[in-house]
Scaffold this motif. Sequence first.
Motif, PDB file in Angstrom:
ATOM      1  N   LEU A  67       0.849  -1.186   0.000  1.00  0.00           N
ATOM      2  CA  LEU A  67       0.000   0.000   0.000  1.00  0.00           C
ATOM      3  C   LEU A  67       0.891   1.245   0.000  1.00  0.00           C
ATOM      4  CD1 LEU A  67      -3.119   0.586   0.375  1.00  0.00           C
ATOM      5  CD2 LEU A  67      -2.625   0.825   2.798  1.00  0.00           C
ATOM      6  N   VAL A  68       0.559   2.246  -0.846  1.00  0.00           N
ATOM      7  CA  VAL A  68       1.359   3.474  -0.869  1.00  0.00           C
ATOM      8  C   VAL A  68       0.532   4.730  -0.590  1.00  0.00           C
ATOM      9  CG1 VAL A  68       3.126   2.545  -2.416  1.00  0.00           C
ATOM     10  CG2 VAL A  68       1.134   3.710  -3.392  1.00  0.00           C
ATOM     11  N   GLU A  69      -0.792   4.627  -0.637  1.00  0.00           N
ATOM     12  CA  GLU A  69      -1.633   5.786  -0.353  1.00  0.00           C
ATOM     13  C   GLU A  69      -3.017   5.308   0.070  1.00  0.00           C
ATOM     14  OE1 GLU A  69      -3.335   9.891  -2.510  1.00  0.00           O
ATOM     15  OE2 GLU A  69      -2.553   8.246  -3.727  1.00  0.00           O
ATOM     16  N   ILE A  70      -3.610   6.024   1.004  1.00  0.00           N
ATOM     17  CA  ILE A  70      -5.000   5.749   1.389  1.00  0.00           C
ATOM     18  C   ILE A  70      -5.714   7.068   1.617  1.00  0.00           C
ATOM     19  CG2 ILE A  70      -4.597   5.555   3.900  1.00  0.00           C
ATOM     20  CD1 ILE A  70      -6.565   3.082   3.725  1.00  0.00           C
ATOM     21  N   GLY A  71      -6.955   7.145   1.143  1.00  0.00           N
ATOM     22  CA  GLY A  71      -7.775   8.338   1.325  1.00  0.00           C
ATOM     23  C   GLY A  71      -9.141   7.942   1.821  1.00  0.00           C
ATOM     24  N   CYS A  72      -9.625   8.597   2.869  1.00  0.00           N
ATOM     25  CA  CYS A  72     -10.907   8.252   3.488  1.00  0.00           C
ATOM     26  C   CYS A  72     -11.786   9.492   3.622  1.00  0.00           C
ATOM     27  CB  CYS A  72     -10.696   7.667   4.885  1.00  0.00           C
ATOM     28  SG  CYS A  72      -9.616   6.227   4.963  1.00  0.00           S
ATOM     29  N   ILE A  73     -13.073   9.325   3.365  1.00  0.00           N
ATOM     30  CA  ILE A  73     -14.074  10.378   3.508  1.00  0.00           C
ATOM     31  C   ILE A  73     -15.108   9.910   4.532  1.00  0.00           C
ATOM     32  CG2 ILE A  73     -15.812  11.797   2.335  1.00  0.00           C
ATOM     33  CD1 ILE A  73     -13.056  12.248   1.190  1.00  0.00           C
ATOM     34  N   GLU A  74     -15.341  10.704   5.560  1.00  0.00           N
ATOM     35  CA  GLU A  74     -16.385  10.373   6.528  1.00  0.00           C
ATOM     36  C   GLU A  74     -17.736  10.834   6.001  1.00  0.00           C
ATOM     37  OE1 GLU A  74     -16.719  10.898  11.255  1.00  0.00           O
ATOM     38  OE2 GLU A  74     -17.127  12.762  10.150  1.00  0.00           O
ATOM     39  N   CYS A 116      -3.121   9.748   3.662  1.00  0.00           N
ATOM     40  CA  CYS A 116      -1.710   9.550   3.969  1.00  0.00           C
ATOM     41  C   CYS A 116      -1.023   8.783   2.840  1.00  0.00           C
ATOM     42  CB  CYS A 116      -1.569   8.757   5.276  1.00  0.00           C
ATOM     43  SG  CYS A 116       0.101   8.814   5.981  1.00  0.00           S
ATOM     44  N   TYR A 117       0.245   9.178   2.558  1.00  0.00           N
ATOM     45  CA  TYR A 117       1.128   8.424   1.673  1.00  0.00           C
ATOM     46  C   TYR A 117       2.034   7.561   2.545  1.00  0.00           C
ATOM     47  CZ  TYR A 117      -0.137  11.841  -1.946  1.00  0.00           C
ATOM     48  OH  TYR A 117      -0.826  12.637  -2.829  1.00  0.00           O
ATOM     49  N   PHE A 118       2.468   6.406   2.008  1.00  0.00           N
ATOM     50  CA  PHE A 118       3.326   5.497   2.768  1.00  0.00           C
ATOM     51  C   PHE A 118       4.559   5.103   1.953  1.00  0.00           C
ATOM     52  CE2 PHE A 118      -1.126   4.483   3.962  1.00  0.00           C
ATOM     53  CZ  PHE A 118      -1.092   4.947   5.261  1.00  0.00           C
ATOM     54  N   ASN A 119       5.663   4.949   2.652  1.00  0.00           N
ATOM     55  CA  ASN A 119       6.876   4.398   2.056  1.00  0.00           C
ATOM     56  C   ASN A 119       6.695   2.875   1.978  1.00  0.00           C
ATOM     57  OD1 ASN A 119       9.414   3.387   1.486  1.00  0.00           O
ATOM     58  ND2 ASN A 119      10.489   4.776   2.852  1.00  0.00           N
ATOM     59  N   PRO A 120       6.667   2.307   0.764  1.00  0.00           N
ATOM     60  CA  PRO A 120       6.410   0.861   0.648  1.00  0.00           C
ATOM     61  C   PRO A 120       7.613  -0.018   0.947  1.00  0.00           C
ATOM     62  CG  PRO A 120       6.751   1.783  -1.520  1.00  0.00           C
ATOM     63  CD  PRO A 120       6.801   2.952  -0.556  1.00  0.00           C
ATOM     64  N   GLU A 121       8.780   0.593   1.141  1.00  0.00           N
ATOM     65  CA  GLU A 121      10.000  -0.158   1.448  1.00  0.00           C
ATOM     66  C   GLU A 121      10.350  -1.154   0.343  1.00  0.00           C
ATOM     67  OE1 GLU A 121      10.358  -0.934   5.935  1.00  0.00           O
ATOM     68  OE2 GLU A 121       8.184  -1.026   5.578  1.00  0.00           O
ATOM     69  N   SER A 158       9.875   8.100  -0.667  1.00  0.00           N
ATOM     70  CA  SER A 158      11.000   7.654   0.171  1.00  0.00           C
ATOM     71  C   SER A 158      11.034   8.309   1.550  1.00  0.00           C
ATOM     72  CB  SER A 158      12.331   7.917  -0.552  1.00  0.00           C
ATOM     73  OG  SER A 158      12.476   9.311  -0.800  1.00  0.00           O
ATOM     74  N   ASP A 159      10.530   9.539   1.679  1.00  0.00           N
ATOM     75  CA  ASP A 159      10.552  10.204   2.980  1.00  0.00           C
ATOM     76  C   ASP A 159       9.197  10.169   3.688  1.00  0.00           C
ATOM     77  OD1 ASP A 159       9.181  11.913   1.319  1.00  0.00           O
ATOM     78  OD2 ASP A 159      10.202  13.745   2.000  1.00  0.00           O
ATOM     79  N   LYS A 160       8.276   9.379   3.156  1.00  0.00           N
ATOM     80  CA  LYS A 160       6.951   9.273   3.759  1.00  0.00           C
ATOM     81  C   LYS A 160       6.971   8.220   4.871  1.00  0.00           C
ATOM     82  CE  LYS A 160       5.322  12.301   0.904  1.00  0.00           C
ATOM     83  NZ  LYS A 160       6.585  12.673   0.268  1.00  0.00           N
ATOM     84  N   PRO A 161       6.022   8.282   5.815  1.00  0.00           N
ATOM     85  CA  PRO A 161       6.017   7.301   6.914  1.00  0.00           C
ATOM     86  C   PRO A 161       5.699   5.903   6.424  1.00  0.00           C
ATOM     87  CG  PRO A 161       4.015   8.623   6.945  1.00  0.00           C
ATOM     88  CD  PRO A 161       4.913   9.253   5.920  1.00  0.00           C
ATOM     89  N   LYS A 162       6.176   4.923   7.161  1.00  0.00           N
ATOM     90  CA  LYS A 162       5.779   3.533   6.890  1.00  0.00           C
ATOM     91  C   LYS A 162       4.362   3.327   7.443  1.00  0.00           C
ATOM     92  CE  LYS A 162      10.549   1.915   7.208  1.00  0.00           C
ATOM     93  NZ  LYS A 162      11.125   3.262   7.410  1.00  0.00           N
ATOM     94  N   PHE A 163       3.647   2.362   6.876  1.00  0.00           N
ATOM     95  CA  PHE A 163       2.259   2.132   7.311  1.00  0.00           C
ATOM     96  C   PHE A 163       2.194   1.864   8.808  1.00  0.00           C
ATOM     97  CE2 PHE A 163      -1.474  -0.389   8.263  1.00  0.00           C
ATOM     98  CZ  PHE A 163      -2.476   0.279   7.582  1.00  0.00           C
ATOM     99  N   ALA A 164       3.153   1.105   9.336  1.00  0.00           N
ATOM    100  CA  ALA A 164       3.147   0.768  10.759  1.00  0.00           C
ATOM    101  C   ALA A 164       3.158   2.004  11.643  1.00  0.00           C
ATOM    102  CB  ALA A 164       4.342  -0.125  11.081  1.00  0.00           C
ATOM    103  N   MET A 190       0.862  -7.311   8.850  1.00  0.00           N
ATOM    104  CA  MET A 190       2.319  -7.137   8.871  1.00  0.00           C
ATOM    105  C   MET A 190       2.756  -6.338  10.101  1.00  0.00           C
ATOM    106  SD  MET A 190       3.197  -6.441   4.841  1.00  0.00           S
ATOM    107  CE  MET A 190       4.946  -6.211   5.124  1.00  0.00           C
ATOM    108  N   CYS A 191       1.826  -5.524  10.638  1.00  0.00           N
ATOM    109  CA  CYS A 191       2.110  -4.753  11.854  1.00  0.00           C
ATOM    110  C   CYS A 191       1.772  -5.539  13.112  1.00  0.00           C
ATOM    111  CB  CYS A 191       1.287  -3.465  11.876  1.00  0.00           C
ATOM    112  SG  CYS A 191       1.594  -2.350  10.513  1.00  0.00           S
ATOM    113  N   GLY A 192       1.248  -6.753  12.948  1.00  0.00           N
ATOM    114  CA  GLY A 192       0.825  -7.533  14.095  1.00  0.00           C
ATOM    115  C   GLY A 192      -0.520  -7.114  14.637  1.00  0.00           C
ATOM    116  N   LEU A 193      -1.329  -6.417  13.806  1.00  0.00           N
ATOM    117  CA  LEU A 193      -2.639  -5.939  14.226  1.00  0.00           C
ATOM    118  C   LEU A 193      -3.745  -6.805  13.634  1.00  0.00           C
ATOM    119  CD1 LEU A 193      -1.993  -2.109  13.774  1.00  0.00           C
ATOM    120  CD2 LEU A 193      -2.070  -3.385  15.931  1.00  0.00           C
ATOM    121  N   THR A 194      -4.909  -6.759  14.261  1.00  0.00           N
ATOM    122  CA  THR A 194      -6.051  -7.549  13.794  1.00  0.00           C
ATOM    123  C   THR A 194      -6.606  -6.969  12.507  1.00  0.00           C
ATOM    124  OG1 THR A 194      -6.633  -8.069  16.080  1.00  0.00           O
ATOM    125  CG2 THR A 194      -8.346  -8.422  14.413  1.00  0.00           C
ATOM    126  N   PRO A 195      -6.804  -7.782  11.473  1.00  0.00           N
ATOM    127  CA  PRO A 195      -7.385  -7.266  10.220  1.00  0.00           C
ATOM    128  C   PRO A 195      -8.826  -6.822  10.423  1.00  0.00           C
ATOM    129  CG  PRO A 195      -7.199  -9.656  10.143  1.00  0.00           C
ATOM    130  CD  PRO A 195      -6.485  -9.223  11.384  1.00  0.00           C
TER     131      PRO A 195
END
Length: 229
Positions: free
Chosen positions: A21-28, A41-46, A65-71, A104-109
């Motif tokens: 995943l490299v980007e996610i956008g959500c609308i409430e 948010c944008y994510f560094n896919p490593e 490359s300078d964006k946060p990792k999803f975790a 991958m983060c050890g979180l519940t899907p």
Amino acid sequence: MREIVFDTETTGLDPRSGDRLVEIGCIEMINRVPSGAVYHCYFNPERDMPAEAEAVHGLSIAFLSDKPKFAEKAGEFLEFIQDSPLVAHNAGFDFGFMNNELEMCGLTPVNRDRMVDTVAIARRKHPGAKLSLDALCSRYGIDRSHRTKHGALLDAELLAQLYVELQGGRQIGLELAAEARMLSEQPVIGTSSSVTRTFRSPRPHSASEEELARHAEFMAGFSEPIWSR
């Protein structure tokens, strides 16, 4: 009723083969009306970015490359979506990538019972028609002239409009919002001071086992009922 309309961008088509995943956008959405609250948010896919994927969304590894990792943002993301239904176009794809990242983060899907797929809704309403986001926006007259490449937040904004149309049109959402506002502002009669009543969504309800058994017993008492002919 709170719902989250969301979209993702990725490095490819299959998280099981290493795509990320490299980007996610959500609308409430509240009662099918955008509340103004968004998560993006944008994510560094490593990993590298295949040329085919970059051609779709325009996101290069140099940019990411300078964006946060999803975790690093997983908790923030989960806090935004809470336990609301999640609406996506071809939702199985987006859920697959989202849940892969969470695991991958050890979180519940996220439970797929929360998944609302606008492709499935559109297929029921328009069998045999083209079901891409572009095609459905054209069918419903939703302006997408500013969409030159795929983008998670932009596509989520378009999908929010499409979702309302697929559910019966914007007027339904406006009526629900107006009704909720009127109920929340209605004063409680019979008190010494004016009190604002808090609007609460209707609770789900169903017949109990005892009520169902009594109903079956009652129905069995009819002799040759007309509905059995």
